[in-house]
Design a protein around this motif. Structure first.
Motif, PDB file in Angstrom:
ATOM      1  N   GLU A 149       0.827  -1.203   0.000  1.00  0.00           N
ATOM      2  CA  GLU A 149       0.000   0.000   0.000  1.00  0.00           C
ATOM      3  C   GLU A 149       0.867   1.261   0.000  1.00  0.00           C
ATOM      4  O   GLU A 149       0.528   2.259  -0.652  1.00  0.00           O
ATOM      5  CB  GLU A 149      -0.931   0.001   1.209  1.00  0.00           C
ATOM      6  N   ILE A 150       1.967   1.222   0.712  1.00  0.00           N
ATOM      7  CA  ILE A 150       2.868   2.377   0.712  1.00  0.00           C
ATOM      8  C   ILE A 150       3.532   2.525  -0.646  1.00  0.00           C
ATOM      9  O   ILE A 150       3.615   3.634  -1.204  1.00  0.00           O
ATOM     10  CB  ILE A 150       3.911   2.255   1.831  1.00  0.00           C
ATOM     11  N   ARG A 151       4.012   1.429  -1.214  1.00  0.00           N
ATOM     12  CA  ARG A 151       4.678   1.503  -2.516  1.00  0.00           C
ATOM     13  C   ARG A 151       3.705   1.950  -3.608  1.00  0.00           C
ATOM     14  O   ARG A 151       4.069   2.684  -4.521  1.00  0.00           O
ATOM     15  CB  ARG A 151       5.314   0.159  -2.863  1.00  0.00           C
ATOM     16  N   ARG A 152       2.454   1.525  -3.499  1.00  0.00           N
ATOM     17  CA  ARG A 152       1.449   1.977  -4.459  1.00  0.00           C
ATOM     18  C   ARG A 152       1.207   3.476  -4.323  1.00  0.00           C
ATOM     19  O   ARG A 152       1.027   4.186  -5.312  1.00  0.00           O
ATOM     20  CB  ARG A 152       0.134   1.223  -4.233  1.00  0.00           C
ATOM     21  N   ALA A 153       1.231   3.969  -3.081  1.00  0.00           N
ATOM     22  CA  ALA A 153       0.949   5.388  -2.839  1.00  0.00           C
ATOM     23  C   ALA A 153       2.043   6.303  -3.376  1.00  0.00           C
ATOM     24  O   ALA A 153       1.762   7.391  -3.867  1.00  0.00           O
ATOM     25  CB  ALA A 153       0.752   5.634  -1.345  1.00  0.00           C
ATOM     26  N   VAL A 154       3.300   5.866  -3.268  1.00  0.00           N
ATOM     27  CA  VAL A 154       4.408   6.752  -3.665  1.00  0.00           C
ATOM     28  C   VAL A 154       4.889   6.508  -5.077  1.00  0.00           C
ATOM     29  O   VAL A 154       5.574   7.355  -5.666  1.00  0.00           O
ATOM     30  CB  VAL A 154       5.599   6.646  -2.688  1.00  0.00           C
ATOM     31  N   GLY A 155       4.572   5.343  -5.655  1.00  0.00           N
ATOM     32  CA  GLY A 155       4.968   5.087  -7.039  1.00  0.00           C
ATOM     33  C   GLY A 155       6.389   4.568  -7.158  1.00  0.00           C
ATOM     34  O   GLY A 155       7.060   4.273  -6.170  1.00  0.00           O
ATOM     35  N   PRO A 156       6.875   4.468  -8.397  1.00  0.00           N
ATOM     36  CA  PRO A 156       8.209   3.887  -8.629  1.00  0.00           C
ATOM     37  C   PRO A 156       9.332   4.751  -8.068  1.00  0.00           C
ATOM     38  O   PRO A 156       9.176   5.952  -7.882  1.00  0.00           O
ATOM     39  CB  PRO A 156       8.286   3.810 -10.170  1.00  0.00           C
ATOM     40  N   GLY A 157      10.451   4.095  -7.815  1.00  0.00           N
ATOM     41  CA  GLY A 157      11.615   4.813  -7.304  1.00  0.00           C
ATOM     42  C   GLY A 157      11.541   5.153  -5.840  1.00  0.00           C
ATOM     43  O   GLY A 157      12.291   6.020  -5.366  1.00  0.00           O
ATOM     44  N   ALA A 158      10.674   4.471  -5.072  1.00  0.00           N
ATOM     45  CA  ALA A 158      10.491   4.798  -3.662  1.00  0.00           C
ATOM     46  C   ALA A 158      11.664   4.309  -2.833  1.00  0.00           C
ATOM     47  O   ALA A 158      12.283   3.283  -3.124  1.00  0.00           O
ATOM     48  CB  ALA A 158       9.199   4.178  -3.143  1.00  0.00           C
ATOM     49  N   ALA A 159      11.945   5.054  -1.773  1.00  0.00           N
ATOM     50  CA  ALA A 159      12.991   4.675  -0.833  1.00  0.00           C
ATOM     51  C   ALA A 159      12.571   5.060   0.571  1.00  0.00           C
ATOM     52  O   ALA A 159      11.883   6.068   0.772  1.00  0.00           O
ATOM     53  CB  ALA A 159      14.314   5.353  -1.191  1.00  0.00           C
ATOM     54  N   ALA A 160      12.967   4.236   1.532  1.00  0.00           N
ATOM     55  CA  ALA A 160      12.825   4.599   2.944  1.00  0.00           C
ATOM     56  C   ALA A 160      13.983   5.520   3.307  1.00  0.00           C
ATOM     57  O   ALA A 160      15.137   5.250   2.954  1.00  0.00           O
ATOM     58  CB  ALA A 160      12.836   3.350   3.807  1.00  0.00           C
ATOM     59  N   LEU A 161      13.679   6.618   3.988  1.00  0.00           N
ATOM     60  CA  LEU A 161      14.672   7.640   4.319  1.00  0.00           C
ATOM     61  C   LEU A 161      14.778   7.744   5.835  1.00  0.00           C
ATOM     62  O   LEU A 161      13.782   8.020   6.514  1.00  0.00           O
ATOM     63  CB  LEU A 161      14.261   8.984   3.723  1.00  0.00           C
ATOM     64  N   VAL A 162      15.978   7.533   6.351  1.00  0.00           N
ATOM     65  CA  VAL A 162      16.189   7.518   7.798  1.00  0.00           C
ATOM     66  C   VAL A 162      17.260   8.552   8.148  1.00  0.00           C
ATOM     67  O   VAL A 162      18.429   8.391   7.787  1.00  0.00           O
ATOM     68  CB  VAL A 162      16.634   6.127   8.290  1.00  0.00           C
ATOM     69  N   PRO A 163      16.882   9.638   8.827  1.00  0.00           N
ATOM     70  CA  PRO A 163      17.892  10.621   9.250  1.00  0.00           C
ATOM     71  C   PRO A 163      18.662  10.128  10.471  1.00  0.00           C
ATOM     72  O   PRO A 163      18.074   9.774  11.490  1.00  0.00           O
ATOM     73  CB  PRO A 163      17.057  11.863   9.580  1.00  0.00           C
ATOM     74  N   VAL A 164      19.974  10.084  10.346  1.00  0.00           N
ATOM     75  CA  VAL A 164      20.826   9.695  11.475  1.00  0.00           C
ATOM     76  C   VAL A 164      22.030  10.633  11.510  1.00  0.00           C
ATOM     77  O   VAL A 164      22.650  10.896  10.491  1.00  0.00           O
ATOM     78  CB  VAL A 164      21.321   8.237  11.365  1.00  0.00           C
ATOM     79  N   ALA A 165      22.339  11.141  12.696  1.00  0.00           N
ATOM     80  CA  ALA A 165      23.487  12.034  12.875  1.00  0.00           C
ATOM     81  C   ALA A 165      23.473  13.126  11.817  1.00  0.00           C
ATOM     82  O   ALA A 165      22.570  13.953  11.791  1.00  0.00           O
ATOM     83  CB  ALA A 165      24.786  11.235  12.853  1.00  0.00           C
ATOM     84  N   ASP A 166      24.451  13.114  10.902  1.00  0.00           N
ATOM     85  CA  ASP A 166      24.571  14.194   9.924  1.00  0.00           C
ATOM     86  C   ASP A 166      24.255  13.751   8.504  1.00  0.00           C
ATOM     87  O   ASP A 166      24.652  14.397   7.537  1.00  0.00           O
ATOM     88  CB  ASP A 166      25.985  14.778   9.963  1.00  0.00           C
ATOM     89  N   ARG A 167      23.544  12.634   8.355  1.00  0.00           N
ATOM     90  CA  ARG A 167      23.249  12.175   6.993  1.00  0.00           C
ATOM     91  C   ARG A 167      21.898  11.498   6.930  1.00  0.00           C
ATOM     92  O   ARG A 167      21.303  11.141   7.956  1.00  0.00           O
ATOM     93  CB  ARG A 167      24.337  11.221   6.507  1.00  0.00           C
ATOM     94  N   LEU A 168      21.447  11.325   5.695  1.00  0.00           N
ATOM     95  CA  LEU A 168      20.152  10.693   5.434  1.00  0.00           C
ATOM     96  C   LEU A 168      20.416   9.352   4.763  1.00  0.00           C
ATOM     97  O   LEU A 168      20.935   9.288   3.650  1.00  0.00           O
ATOM     98  CB  LEU A 168      19.316  11.597   4.519  1.00  0.00           C
ATOM     99  N   LEU A 169      20.073   8.270   5.438  1.00  0.00           N
ATOM    100  CA  LEU A 169      20.245   6.934   4.878  1.00  0.00           C
ATOM    101  C   LEU A 169      19.069   6.606   3.973  1.00  0.00           C
ATOM    102  O   LEU A 169      17.918   6.852   4.323  1.00  0.00           O
ATOM    103  CB  LEU A 169      20.343   5.890   5.990  1.00  0.00           C
ATOM    104  N   ARG A 170      19.368   6.059   2.790  1.00  0.00           N
ATOM    105  CA  ARG A 170      18.343   5.701   1.817  1.00  0.00           C
ATOM    106  C   ARG A 170      18.326   4.191   1.613  1.00  0.00           C
ATOM    107  O   ARG A 170      19.363   3.583   1.343  1.00  0.00           O
ATOM    108  CB  ARG A 170      18.594   6.407   0.484  1.00  0.00           C
ATOM    109  N   PHE A 171      17.134   3.600   1.728  1.00  0.00           N
ATOM    110  CA  PHE A 171      16.959   2.183   1.514  1.00  0.00           C
ATOM    111  C   PHE A 171      15.927   1.995   0.405  1.00  0.00           C
ATOM    112  O   PHE A 171      14.715   2.159   0.652  1.00  0.00           O
ATOM    113  CB  PHE A 171      16.489   1.494   2.799  1.00  0.00           C
ATOM    114  N   PRO A 172      16.362   1.670  -0.825  1.00  0.00           N
ATOM    115  CA  PRO A 172      15.404   1.486  -1.921  1.00  0.00           C
ATOM    116  C   PRO A 172      14.373   0.410  -1.589  1.00  0.00           C
ATOM    117  O   PRO A 172      14.700  -0.613  -0.974  1.00  0.00           O
ATOM    118  CB  PRO A 172      16.292   1.051  -3.094  1.00  0.00           C
ATOM    119  N   LEU A 173      13.124   0.662  -1.970  1.00  0.00           N
ATOM    120  CA  LEU A 173      12.037  -0.281  -1.720  1.00  0.00           C
ATOM    121  C   LEU A 173      11.693  -0.958  -3.026  1.00  0.00           C
ATOM    122  O   LEU A 173      11.170  -0.329  -3.955  1.00  0.00           O
ATOM    123  CB  LEU A 173      10.823   0.471  -1.157  1.00  0.00           C
TER     124      LEU A 173
END
Length: 219
Positions: A194-218
Motif C-alpha cells: 500500500e505504501i509503494r502503491r501510494a508513492v509510485g516507482p523509485g520509492a525509498a525509505a529515508l532515515v535521518p541519522v546524525a549528519d546524513r540521510l540513509l536511503r533504503f530502496p524499496l
C-alpha cells in the motif's frame, strides 16, 4: 537535522519523525493521534494515560529546536471524533497556547474527520504551499508534488541476528510520506504494497541519522 531535498525545496528531516521547511519556517508533523490511550481505556484496554502530554512534549521541543513559526499537522491529529473533548485541562491549555502562538493548520484525516471543533488554528481538507500539496493520505494519481502521512511508515531490518524497527520517511520523485509523531502510534512496514502503491516507482525509505540521510530502496 538532516538536509532533505524534495520538489525543488530544501527541508530538514528530524529523527524525531518530523520535517522542517526553513523557507516557510514551518514544522510538518503527521498522525499525532492525541488521546489514543483514553480511547482504548473506554473498551477496557488500559495503556499509560499520558500519550497526549508526551506528544505535546515532542512538539514543544521541536518548535524550540527549529524556531518554527508555523505548524502543519497532516491529519489524524486526534485518534477519534471525541478525542479533542477528552483532553485533560492541562493538555488542552498547552495545545491552545501552541495554536495561539503559532500559525497552526490542521489537515483533516480519516480518524479525526468527525471532530466537532479543533482547539485553535484553522482546519482544512488539504493545503497547497509553495506548489506542494499537504494532505493526510497520498493521492497516487495526482502527479503534483505532495507531502502526506497516514501510513506510519517504519523501516524493519535484520542486522546480525537482531530485528531493528525505526520510524522513517518514504519518498519518491513526487511523493513524501512522513512517519507518525504520536507517542502511542504503531507503524506499517515501509515496503508494504500500500505504501509503494501510494508513492509510485523509485520509492525509498529515508532515515535521518546524525549528519546524513540513509536511503533504503524499496523494491
Amino acid at each position: 537535522m538532516v538536509p532533505l531535498s524534495f520538489a525543488g525545496e530544501a527541508f530538514l528531516a528530524l529523527p524525531e519523525a518530523a520535517l522542517y521547511w526553513p523557507a516557510r519556517r514551518a514544522l510538518l508533523v503527521a498522525d499525532l493521534h492525541f488521546e489514543k490511550a483514553s480511547w482504548y481505556a473506554r473498551f477496557g484496554q488500559f495503556l499509560p494515560p499520558h500519550d497526549s502530554q508526551a506528544t505535546l512534549d515532542m512538539i514543544d521541543a521541536l518548535v524550540a529546536r527549529t524556531g518554527a513559526q508555523a505548524v502543519y499537522s497532516l491529519g489524524d491529529s486526534f485518534h477519534d471524533s471525541d478525542g479533542a473533548a477528552r483532553l485533560d485541562p492541562q493538555a488542552r491549555d498547552r495545545l491552545a497556547t501552541l495554536t495561539d502562538r503559532l500559525d497552526w493548520t490542521w489537515i483533516t484525516g480519516n480518524h479525526d474527520i468527525g471532530v466537532a471543533a479543533m482547539p485553535g488554528g484553522r482546519r482544512v481538507a488539504q493545503a497547497q504551499v509553495g506548489g506542494i500539496w499537504l494532505r493526510h493520505e497520498a493521492q497516487p494519481d495526482d502527479p503534483a508534488p505532495e507531502i502526506s502521512g497516514h501510513f506510519h511508515p517504519k523501516l524493519r531490518l535484520s542486522l546480525r541476528g537482531r530485528h531493528v524497527s525505526r520510524r522513517c520517511f518514504v519518498g519518491s520523485a513526487t511523493k513524501l510520506i512522513l512517519p507518525a509523531l504520536g507517542a502511542l502510534t504503531g507503524g506499517l512496514d515501509a515496503g508494504h504494497g500500500e505504501i509503494r502503491r501510494a508513492v509510485g516507482p523509485g520509492a525509498a525509505a529515508l532515515v535521518p541519522v546524525a549528519d546524513r540521510l540513509l536511503r533504503f530502496p524499496l523494491s
